[in-house]
Design a protein around this motif. Structure first.
Motif, PDB file in Angstrom:
ATOM      1  N   TYR A  61       0.754  -1.105  -0.107  1.00 35.17           N
ATOM      2  CA  TYR A  61       0.005   0.143   0.091  1.00 35.17           C
ATOM      3  C   TYR A  61       0.831   1.551  -0.088  1.00 35.17           C
ATOM      4  N   ALA A  62       0.462   2.024  -0.899  1.00 40.85           N
ATOM      5  CA  ALA A  62       1.502   3.338  -1.049  1.00 40.85           C
ATOM      6  C   ALA A  62       1.175   4.233  -0.078  1.00 40.85           C
ATOM      7  N   GLY A  63       0.154   4.206   1.034  1.00 39.91           N
ATOM      8  CA  GLY A  63      -0.072   5.063   1.956  1.00 39.91           C
ATOM      9  C   GLY A  63      -1.253   6.214   1.320  1.00 39.91           C
ATOM     10  N   VAL A  64      -1.635   6.261   0.236  1.00 37.54           N
ATOM     11  CA  VAL A  64      -2.397   7.363  -0.274  1.00 37.54           C
ATOM     12  C   VAL A  64      -3.559   6.755  -0.708  1.00 37.54           C
ATOM     13  N   SER A 108      -4.739   3.795  -3.894  1.00 41.85           N
ATOM     14  CA  SER A 108      -3.447   3.467  -4.485  1.00 41.85           C
ATOM     15  C   SER A 108      -2.912   2.109  -4.082  1.00 41.85           C
ATOM     16  N   THR A 119       3.067   2.267  -9.454  1.00 40.05           N
ATOM     17  CA  THR A 119       2.190   2.686  -8.297  1.00 40.05           C
ATOM     18  C   THR A 119       0.763   3.015  -9.334  1.00 40.05           C
ATOM     19  N   PRO A 123       5.456   2.911   1.932  1.00 41.03           N
ATOM     20  CA  PRO A 123       5.396   4.198   1.867  1.00 41.03           C
ATOM     21  C   PRO A 123       6.896   5.117   2.356  1.00 41.03           C
ATOM     22  N   SER A 182      11.994   1.925   3.291  1.00 45.56           N
ATOM     23  CA  SER A 182      11.165   0.978   3.758  1.00 45.56           C
ATOM     24  C   SER A 182      11.535   0.528   5.202  1.00 45.56           C
ATOM     25  N   TYR A 195       8.139   3.984   8.434  1.00 50.89           N
ATOM     26  CA  TYR A 195       7.257   4.735   7.794  1.00 50.89           C
ATOM     27  C   TYR A 195       5.963   4.405   8.593  1.00 50.89           C
ATOM     28  N   TRP A 204       1.151   4.653   8.034  1.00 50.38           N
ATOM     29  CA  TRP A 204       0.093   4.523   7.120  1.00 50.38           C
ATOM     30  C   TRP A 204      -1.115   4.465   7.787  1.00 50.38           C
TER      31      TRP A 204
END
Length: 442
Positions: free
Chosen positions: A38-41, A44, A96, A221, A226, A229, A231
């Protein structure tokens, strides 16, 4: 018959003749080791994979039941040169995907016109704070003796999880055999990680060549390779960090302070009243625990644990994490490293702070710790001390893994699955909190 065998052998050698005569290496453009994160956005998802020759980085995807591969997302690849003797080269591709519909299921494949992966699917994460996500969590899963893997594969295929949390120690070890063990491990987990986001943190077994295999193979993210981070998902703010900065000082003492300042800033932001109202749960994941009752002299068995209290043998002294997490009202702390499962009573300062005698996890007065490092590896499971301290609530040496379901803003359910006992749930708790933050301890 002998003549036929000789003819077959001759034909086989003839087929390899161009490579034998000219030394031309084979072409490796086929995608492998596909995994999601998961990109954290919101809306996404990151798709990561490996090839051994440079190719384009493309994901073709579409809604399940719609037109196959009608959407295209492009990305890029980075050259990763392993630091082993062979200096093996591989290309790590990252794409992404954005604009996903919450909770919608997508079908995808990745690669290029020089080779495509198998077809996979994933369900986009629901962005709502009222979403109730389901997790599998574990650490210390190896390429050899990955005992829990087949059960996790089946769970994932049954749609039981929205996210996987792998809390350090992969493959045992990714750098071995010139990183071929890393390749094989990433192929092993593809059956899980290509279908649900596979979120990670580094462990001590990733330390070779300054954690280069870990930093290159995963796509979490933020901009910290890595290593740490955070989220948001459902009603939780989830923080992943590296306990290894306390133990591998040769890679930079400043990393302890850099991560600490990042954690402090992240926790301050998460505790702003408007943010904590939306994401009241704060959950951390790091590899080496602050507390444990294993019989192995690890850091967590010592009162002066580096992770818990910091290091006084450095200049300047390095701060630990227990006071920081307590001060900012971290609710739940997830760990691995010990090849066992251990659930603690709410604990702070080496003392138990239960909510009440009858309901220890209802409005607890300190963070709750879970250690889940028995997924399976070549080092087998650990042993426990016969007489644990008062904060040890439940212990098991069975191979297995944990599940977590964040129900809502006040309830989290956790359970431990024993693979040795054919998937039996051997432990479970509800953590219930009517309010969150530092004031909840008072």
């Amino acid at each position: 018959m002998a003549a036929v065998r000789m003819l077959s052998a001759a034909c086989l050698l003839l087929g390899f003749a161009p490579f034998l005569v000219h030394g031309v290496p084979p072409i490796w453009t086929q995608p492998e080791q596909v995994h999601l994160s998961y990109a954290g956005v919101p809306g996404s998802m990151v798709v990561t994979w490996t090839t051994f020759n440079k190719t384009e980085s493309t994901v073709e995807y579409g809604l399940l039941g719609g037109r196959m591969f009608e959407l295209i997302a492009k990305g890029s690849s980075t050259l990763f040169v392993d630091s082993g003797k062979e200096k093996r080269k591989m290309f790590i591709h990252r794409v992404t995907i954005i604009g996903l519909k919450p909770a919608a299921t997508y079908v995808y494949h990745c690669g290029s016109d020089e080779g495509w992966s198998d077809v996979f699917s994933f369900t986009a994460l629901n962005d709502s704070s009222s979403f109730s996500p389901r997790f599998a969590l574990y650490g210390d899963l190896g390429n050899e003796n990955p005992q829990s893997l087949s059960r996790l594969q089946k769970d994932t295929q049954m749609g039981m999880y929205d996210v996987i949390l792998h809390i350090g120690d992969f493959a045992y070890d990714m750098h071995e055999d010139n990183a071929r063990i890393g390749d094989e491990f990433m192929r092993q987990i593809q059956s899980i990680a290509a279908y649900v986001p596979y979120m990670t943190c580094p462990g001590n077994h990733e330390s070779a060549y300054n954690f280069s295999n870990y930093r290159n193979r995963f796509s979490m993210p933020g901009q910290t390779e890595s290593l740490w981070y955070s989220w948001d998902l459902g009603s939780a703010h989830i923080i992943s960090f590296s306990t290894e900065v306390y133990f591998f000082l040769e890679f930079g003492l400043e990393l302890i302070f850099k991560q600490y300042e990042w954690l402090k800033k992240d926790l301050e932001e998460a505790n702003r009243p408007e943010n904590r109202a939306v994401r009241p749960w704060i959950i951390t994941m790091g590899h080496r625990p602050m507390y444990c009752s294993d019989d192995d002299q690890d850091d967590c068995t010592k009162f002066h644990s580096f992770v818990r209290l910091g290091r006084n043998d450095t200049k300047p002294p390095a701060p630990g994490l227990e006071d920081l997490f307590y001060r900012y009202g971290v609710d739940l702390e997830l760990w691995a490293h010990e090849h066992t499962y251990e659930r603690l009573w709410p604990v702070y300062g080496d003392k138990v702070y239960n909510g009440s005698a009858d309901q220890p996890y209802v409005n607890p007065k300190a963070p709750v710790h879970i250690i889940t490092g028995s997924a399976g590896c070549r080092e087998r499971t650990d042993r426990f001390q016969p007489n644990p301290k008062a904060w040890s609530a439940f212990r098991s040496t069975d191979y297995g893994y944990s599940r977590m379901h964040i129900i809502n803003a006040s309830h989290i359910y956790l359970e431990q699955v024993s693979d040795d006992q054919h998937g039996k749930v051997i432990d479970s708790i509800w953590v219930v909190k009517e309010k969150h933050g530092f004031s909840s301890w008072l």
